[in-house]
Design a protein around this motif. Structure first.
Motif, short mmCIF file in Angstrom:
data_model
loop_
_atom_site.label_atom_id
_atom_site.label_comp_id
_atom_site.label_asym_id
_atom_site.label_seq_id
_atom_site.Cartn_x
_atom_site.Cartn_y
_atom_site.Cartn_z
N LEU A 79 1.47 -8.25 13.23
CA LEU A 79 0.44 -8.72 12.30
C LEU A 79 0.32 -7.78 11.11
O LEU A 79 0.20 -8.21 9.96
CB LEU A 79 -0.91 -8.82 13.01
N CYS A 80 0.37 -6.47 11.38
CA CYS A 80 0.25 -5.49 10.30
C CYS A 80 1.44 -5.54 9.36
O CYS A 80 1.29 -5.46 8.14
CB CYS A 80 0.11 -4.09 10.90
N ALA A 81 2.64 -5.71 9.92
CA ALA A 81 3.84 -5.77 9.09
C ALA A 81 3.83 -7.00 8.19
O ALA A 81 4.21 -6.94 7.01
CB ALA A 81 5.09 -5.77 9.97
N ALA A 82 3.40 -8.14 8.73
CA ALA A 82 3.33 -9.37 7.93
C ALA A 82 2.28 -9.24 6.83
O ALA A 82 2.51 -9.70 5.69
CB ALA A 82 3.03 -10.56 8.83
N HIS A 83 1.15 -8.62 7.16
CA HIS A 83 0.11 -8.43 6.14
C HIS A 83 0.61 -7.50 5.04
O HIS A 83 0.40 -7.76 3.84
CB HIS A 83 -1.16 -7.87 6.78
N ALA A 84 1.29 -6.42 5.41
CA ALA A 84 1.83 -5.50 4.41
C ALA A 84 2.82 -6.19 3.49
O ALA A 84 2.87 -5.92 2.28
CB ALA A 84 2.48 -4.30 5.11
N LEU A 85 3.62 -7.10 4.05
CA LEU A 85 4.58 -7.86 3.25
C LEU A 85 3.86 -8.75 2.24
O LEU A 85 4.27 -8.86 1.08
CB LEU A 85 5.46 -8.71 4.18
N MET A 86 2.76 -9.37 2.68
CA MET A 86 1.99 -10.23 1.79
C MET A 86 1.42 -9.43 0.62
O MET A 86 1.46 -9.87 -0.54
CB MET A 86 0.86 -10.93 2.56
N ILE A 87 0.90 -8.24 0.92
CA ILE A 87 0.33 -7.41 -0.13
C ILE A 87 1.41 -6.88 -1.07
O ILE A 87 1.26 -6.90 -2.30
CB ILE A 87 -0.45 -6.24 0.50
N LYS A 88 2.51 -6.40 -0.51
CA LYS A 88 3.57 -5.80 -1.31
C LYS A 88 4.13 -6.77 -2.34
O LYS A 88 4.37 -6.40 -3.51
CB LYS A 88 4.69 -5.31 -0.40
N HIS A 89 4.35 -8.02 -1.94
CA HIS A 89 4.99 -9.00 -2.82
C HIS A 89 4.01 -10.00 -3.41
O HIS A 89 4.43 -10.95 -4.09
CB HIS A 89 6.09 -9.74 -2.05
N ASP A 90 2.72 -9.81 -3.15
CA ASP A 90 1.70 -10.70 -3.68
C ASP A 90 1.96 -12.16 -3.28
O ASP A 90 1.78 -13.09 -4.07
CB ASP A 90 1.61 -10.58 -5.21
N TYR A 91 2.38 -12.34 -2.03
CA TYR A 91 2.60 -13.69 -1.52
C TYR A 91 1.27 -14.38 -1.22
O TYR A 91 0.27 -13.73 -0.90
CB TYR A 91 3.42 -13.65 -0.23
#
Length: 243
Positions: A123-135
């Motif tokens: 969950l944390c990795a997916a959230h970090a991905l969303m924030i990093k790429h502004d998905y």
């Protein structure tokens, strides 16, 4: 209505009571505890959420959810409790119900209650991905076990043909990899989600997961595979800790 209260993140676990293929699966015992308890725990252990709640139409599911630390602030409506209600409708209803209470969230993670192999770091990795790429949306995927470009159709007489004959003689190693939804969760930015009213968007990212960390459960065989994968993972982790 109370004054508007902005909150950062909501975890909503969608768990209706009318499962047909595996009756009662959302609270069925999975290696010693209700399967939904494992999902509630993963959400709580991530440390990401202001609220971890369960959307359900079933009093038993609500009781089990509350016993394991989730809130059930309201019951699901008849409109979203039927066989044909989709995830989008359920999440929208949850967000609307909170908004009526003056509670507004910036981000929402919709989790499925039988994602027994889900762990907080995912969950944390997916959230970090969303924030990093502004998905707008991020969800986990796993590779298809075989190339979809070599897929077959089979008719009522068991006669087979290629879906696309152009790839009939292509070596499997020369085909493009393909992936499918892992069926565990969806991270969503609330404002664009409500504007488009769909899970997918043009700004959609995916987290590639190990197939041993994922098992969608639609049949009894799926359930047995999920328990087997869990036991194998536990054994692997114990071996690593001892090494």
């Amino acid at each position: 209505m109370s004054a508007s209260t902005p909150k950062r993140r909501l975890a909503t676990i969608t768990a209706r009571g009318g499962s047909k293929r595996v009756p009662g699966k959302n609270v069925r015992d999975f290696l010693g505890e209700p399967i939904i308890a494992r999902v509630i725990r993963a959400a709580a252990q991530s440390g990401l959420f202001d609220t971890v709640m369960v959307s359900t139409d079933d009093e038993r599911i609500a009781r089990v959810a509350e016993e394991h630390g989730a809130s059930v602030p309201f019951m699901r409506s008849d409109a979203t409790a039927g066989d044909f209600a989709d995830t989008t409708a359920v999440v929208r209803e949850v967000l609307d119900m909170f908004a009526q209470r003056g509670e507004h969230y910036h981000e929402c993670c919709c989790l499925y209650p039988t994602a027994a192999l889900l762990e907080a770091p995912t969950l944390c990795a997916a959230h970090a991905l969303m924030i990093k790429h502004d998905y707008d949306t991020v969800f986990p995927v796993v590779p298809h076990p075989a190339s979809i470009e070599r897929a077959l159709r089979v008719d009522a007489d068991s006669r087979a043909c290629f879906v696309d004959a152009a790839f009939a003689r292509t070596r499997s190693q020369d085909l493009q990899p393909a992936y499918h939804d892992a069926g565990q969760f969806y991270w969503l930015r609330v404002t664009p989600f409500l504007a488009r009213d769909t899970i997918m968007s043009d700004a959609c990212g995916v987290l590639l997961c190990d197939p041993m960390e994922v098992q969608d459960i639609d049949t009894e065989a799926d359930w047995q595979l999920a328990e087997l994968k869990y036991r194998l993972r536990e054994g692997r982790d114990r071996w690593r800790r001892a090494a």
